[in-house]
Design a protein around this motif. Structure first.
Motif, mmCIF file in Angstrom:
data_model
loop_
_atom_site.group_PDB
_atom_site.id
_atom_site.type_symbol
_atom_site.label_atom_id
_atom_site.label_comp_id
_atom_site.label_asym_id
_atom_site.label_seq_id
_atom_site.Cartn_x
_atom_site.Cartn_y
_atom_site.Cartn_z
ATOM 1 N N LEU B 18 21.196 -0.313 5.706
ATOM 2 C CA LEU B 18 19.781 -0.644 5.502
ATOM 3 C C LEU B 18 19.003 -0.526 6.814
ATOM 4 C CD1 LEU B 18 17.493 -1.815 3.809
ATOM 5 C CD2 LEU B 18 18.348 -4.076 4.310
ATOM 6 N N MET B 19 19.594 -1.051 7.904
ATOM 7 C CA MET B 19 18.876 -1.037 9.178
ATOM 8 C C MET B 19 18.673 0.389 9.678
ATOM 9 S SD MET B 19 19.010 -4.434 10.789
ATOM 10 C CE MET B 19 20.167 -4.745 12.011
ATOM 11 N N ILE B 22 15.694 1.674 7.919
ATOM 12 C CA ILE B 22 14.452 1.119 8.462
ATOM 13 C C ILE B 22 14.143 1.766 9.810
ATOM 14 C CG2 ILE B 22 13.388 -0.992 9.318
ATOM 15 C CD1 ILE B 22 14.944 -2.468 7.173
ATOM 16 N N TRP B 26 10.886 3.813 11.107
ATOM 17 C CA TRP B 26 10.187 3.286 12.272
ATOM 18 C C TRP B 26 9.958 4.368 13.320
ATOM 19 C CZ3 TRP B 26 11.828 -2.212 14.046
ATOM 20 C CH2 TRP B 26 10.936 -2.681 14.986
ATOM 21 N N LYS B 28 9.341 7.593 15.601
ATOM 22 C CA LYS B 28 8.478 8.761 15.594
ATOM 23 C C LYS B 28 9.265 9.984 16.030
ATOM 24 C CE LYS B 28 3.789 7.211 16.409
ATOM 25 N NZ LYS B 28 3.906 5.767 16.630
ATOM 26 N N SER B 98 3.554 4.469 12.050
ATOM 27 C CA SER B 98 4.834 3.765 11.925
ATOM 28 C C SER B 98 4.694 2.449 11.180
ATOM 29 C CB SER B 98 5.395 3.472 13.302
ATOM 30 O OG SER B 98 6.007 4.585 13.827
ATOM 31 N N THR B 99 3.643 1.688 11.529
ATOM 32 C CA THR B 99 3.526 0.354 10.946
ATOM 33 C C THR B 99 3.367 0.425 9.440
ATOM 34 O OG1 THR B 99 2.309 -0.117 12.952
ATOM 35 C CG2 THR B 99 2.436 -1.851 11.336
ATOM 36 N N LEU B 102 6.552 1.424 7.838
ATOM 37 C CA LEU B 102 7.496 0.299 7.785
ATOM 38 C C LEU B 102 7.143 -0.678 6.675
ATOM 39 C CD1 LEU B 102 8.166 -0.868 11.392
ATOM 40 C CD2 LEU B 102 9.828 -0.496 9.620
ATOM 41 N N LEU B 103 5.849 -1.012 6.603
ATOM 42 C CA LEU B 103 5.439 -1.974 5.583
ATOM 43 C C LEU B 103 5.694 -1.411 4.195
ATOM 44 C CD1 LEU B 103 2.159 -3.412 7.116
ATOM 45 C CD2 LEU B 103 4.345 -4.544 6.859
ATOM 46 N N GLY B 106 9.216 -1.833 3.413
ATOM 47 C CA GLY B 106 9.485 -3.218 3.024
ATOM 48 C C GLY B 106 9.145 -3.451 1.570
ATOM 49 N N ILE B 109 11.645 -1.848 -0.773
ATOM 50 C CA ILE B 109 12.912 -2.572 -0.919
ATOM 51 C C ILE B 109 12.724 -3.808 -1.798
ATOM 52 C CG2 ILE B 109 14.678 -3.841 0.358
ATOM 53 C CD1 ILE B 109 14.329 -1.774 2.560
ATOM 54 N N LEU B 110 11.589 -4.492 -1.640
ATOM 55 C CA LEU B 110 11.294 -5.631 -2.529
ATOM 56 C C LEU B 110 11.283 -5.167 -3.982
ATOM 57 C CD1 LEU B 110 8.438 -7.653 -0.820
ATOM 58 C CD2 LEU B 110 10.871 -8.080 -0.862
ATOM 59 N N PHE B 113 14.697 -4.614 -5.414
ATOM 60 C CA PHE B 113 15.369 -5.842 -5.851
ATOM 61 C C PHE B 113 14.904 -6.240 -7.244
ATOM 62 C CE2 PHE B 113 16.706 -6.579 -1.484
ATOM 63 C CZ PHE B 113 17.952 -7.092 -1.721
ATOM 64 N N HIS B 114 13.612 -6.039 -7.499
ATOM 65 C CA HIS B 114 13.069 -6.406 -8.799
ATOM 66 C C HIS B 114 13.621 -5.481 -9.883
ATOM 67 C CE1 HIS B 114 10.273 -8.260 -11.481
ATOM 68 N NE2 HIS B 114 9.866 -7.066 -11.870
ATOM 69 N N ILE B 133 20.263 -2.918 -2.358
ATOM 70 C CA ILE B 133 19.976 -2.476 -0.984
ATOM 71 C C ILE B 133 20.026 -0.952 -0.876
ATOM 72 C CG2 ILE B 133 20.724 -2.641 1.410
ATOM 73 C CD1 ILE B 133 21.454 -5.503 0.857
#
Lengths: 316, 219
Positions: B18-19, B22, B26, B28, B98-99, B102-103, B106, B109-110, B113-114, B133
């Motif tokens: 997972l990392m 990510i 993240w 560039k 990047s931000t 990344l968001l 996130g 991934i949420l 899970f659903h 995951i």
């Protein structure tokens, strides 16, 4: 007996933190091909500053004089509520991780107000930068702490450290790994190390923490420097004992505390050396790229929380 | 291997998987994206390896080694060879920064899970509980695929997507037949070869491989 433990912890933190800074500076110097000052150098500097005269810039008010005192006092309070050597500190049942964050924030805000109080452009610039970083930092600290407290069913620092000591296998979960990564970024930003801030420079374009405290001299500067060193030591100690509470004493026997002291010193020294070695290879981020780093830390924290809700602990 | 130790290692491995995803979202810099792709491939190979060791299944361990070679060594090297030929990319050659990337990861991934709740509820063993995951990593890869423009980063996202699908398969089934797995591996390898060759053939005729600029051929 628990007050003796507190006394040992406070003197370890107070005496050890300048040595930690000195050791990190020495490692960086050696790696960059210089000889490096002795590890005790920050100690000598702080002692020297205590005996120096203080200067008050014109038109500064009360915040300028009480800022360093509040910064130091809030840090000292945090030093008394973190399990570094033993979990049996006085009043340990009531210390929440959120308190630690809150007290560190009180110190930061006191110093930012003091920076504004000087009325110089550098002070204001430093304060505004520091508060920007802190505002972005806060959500990711809360997320990472939240993820840790789900694992232990409590946000009490001592309960979290105890739960980890009892079930070491739980550490090997995706949630802990993500929370660890998020907390490392947070600690680096909070302690003002590279790549967020460079504590070794007074270059006006980049400095954050140093810009706020530019006008200080004498014992006030000594207090600020000392408290900044203590903060770094506390944050490294917190990380090492939240994720690897090896040797953390659960009783107040002299032997257990001695082992705890030696092991926590070793863990902090190891983390500090790793940080120093990593810093040699790093350049400071542009200020406008810092939100990216902290946003990343927030996402890691958020995922840590989500995963710790959905994924059963590894021991079950 | 004891149950809790097995789960500890498996979960740690999934965490690395997972990392690395990510980190790809993240970064560039394309070289570090490829480095993280190698990590992702290695952690993917570790899933059948751990399962194979645990069940004493030699075929599974061999499949794991094959995956390690292809996903972590061969394909990333091919992609990095392809970029070596390429002129240096313009710094801002992506649709989102990047931000936001990344968001968005996130959120993906949420969402994973659903969405995977029924699968997890169907057979809630500890291994299957971790399926969201890699599934989330697949969604992250889709987000990256649609938000990146340089050929190399699109390739990296595609390979990440493929890694994630294989990881989901390994965690759900505890091992597909070796022949199927090898088929999938070769499939990806050929696809990458063809893409890299195609890019190499196209490059003399095009000014860049930025997909927004692939509108016409230059003479």
């Amino acid at each position: 007996m628990s007050y003796l433990a507190l006394l040992i912890q406070l003197s370890f933190v107070g005496l050890g933190s300048p040595a930690l800074i000195g050791m990190m500076a020495w490692i960086k110097n050696r790696l960059e091909g210089r000889r490096g000052a002795s590890v005790a150098q920050p100690w000598r500097e702080i002692r020297k500053l205590f005996s120096k005269q203080i200067m008050n810039p014109k038109h500064t008010g009360a915040f300028f004089s009480i800022g360093p005192l509040l910064f130091f006092a809030s840090t000292a309070v945090v030093a008394a509520m973190i399990p570094l050597i033993t979990t049996e500190l006085p009043l340990h049942a009531s210390f929440d991780l959120f308190w630690v964050v809150g007290f560190l924030l009180i110190g930061t805000i006191a110093l930012s107000l003091a920076g504004l109080d000087t009325g110089t452009s550098f002070g204001g610039m430093g304060s505004s930068r520091e508060l920007t970083v802190v505002a972005l930092l806060e959500p990711s600290i809360l997320m990472a702490i939240y993820a840790l407290s789900i694992r232990a069913n409590s946000s009490n620092i001592f309960a979290i450290a105890n739960a980890t000591a009892l079930h070491p296998a739980r550490i090997a979960s995706p949630a802990s790994a993500l929370a660890f990564a998020a907390l490392v970024i947070v600690v680096i930003a909070e302690a003002g190390r590279l790549p967020v801030d460079n504590p070794a420079t007074h270059l006006e374009l980049t400095m954050i923490h140093e810009a706020m405290v530019l006008e200080y001299s004498g014992y006030r500067l000594a207090l600020v420097k000392w408290a900044a060193a203590v903060r770094l030591l506390l944050l490294l100690g917190l990380i090492s004992n939240l994720f690897l509470p090896v040797g953390l004493a659960t009783t107040n026997g002299i032997g257990a505390m001695a082992i705890g002291l030696v092991l926590v010193a070793a863990k902090i020294a190891l983390l500090g050396s790793l940080l120093a070695i990593a810093e040699v290879f790093m350049a400071k981020l542009r200020l406008f790229r810092v939100p990216e780093l902290l946003g990343g830390s927030f996402v890691l924290g958020l995922l840590a929380v989500t995963i710790s809700y959905y994924l059963p602990a590894a021991t079950r | 291997m004891r149950g809790s130790l097995y789960l500890g290692i498996l979960y740690a491995d999934v965490a690395i998987f997972l990392m690395s995803a990510i980190a790809i979202a993240w970064q560039k810099n394309i070289a570090s994206q490829i480095r993280m792709l190698r990590v992702s491939g290695a952690s993917l190979a570790a899933i059948p390896f751990i399962n194979g060791i645990r069940s004493g299944d030699l075929a599974m361990v061999l499949v794991a080694l094959a995956i390690l070679v292809v996903r972590s060594v061969v394909t990333p090297t091919l992609v990095s060879r392809a970029i070596a030929l390429e002129p240096p990319a313009k710094p801002a050659s992506r649709r989102v920064n990047s931000t936001s990337s990344l968001l968005a990861s996130g959120v993906a991934i949420l969402f994973a899970f659903h969405v995977t709740q029924p699968i997890v509820a169907f057979d809630a063993t500890a291994t299957i509980s971790a399926v969201p995951i890699p599934f989330g990593v697949a969604l992250v890869a889709v987000v990256l695929l649609i938000s990146r423009r340089q050929m190399a980063s699109v390739l990296v996202s595609f390979l990440l997507f493929d890694n994630a699908i294989s990881a989901v398969a390994f965690m759900l089934t505890m091992g597909v037949p070796a022949i199927v797995e090898l088929g999938a591996l070769l499939d990806v390898l050929f696809l990458i070869l063809v893409l890299v060759l195609l890019a190499a053939k196209l490059r003399p005729h095009l000014l860049s491989t930025d997909i927004d600029e692939l509108r016409e051929l230059h003479e």
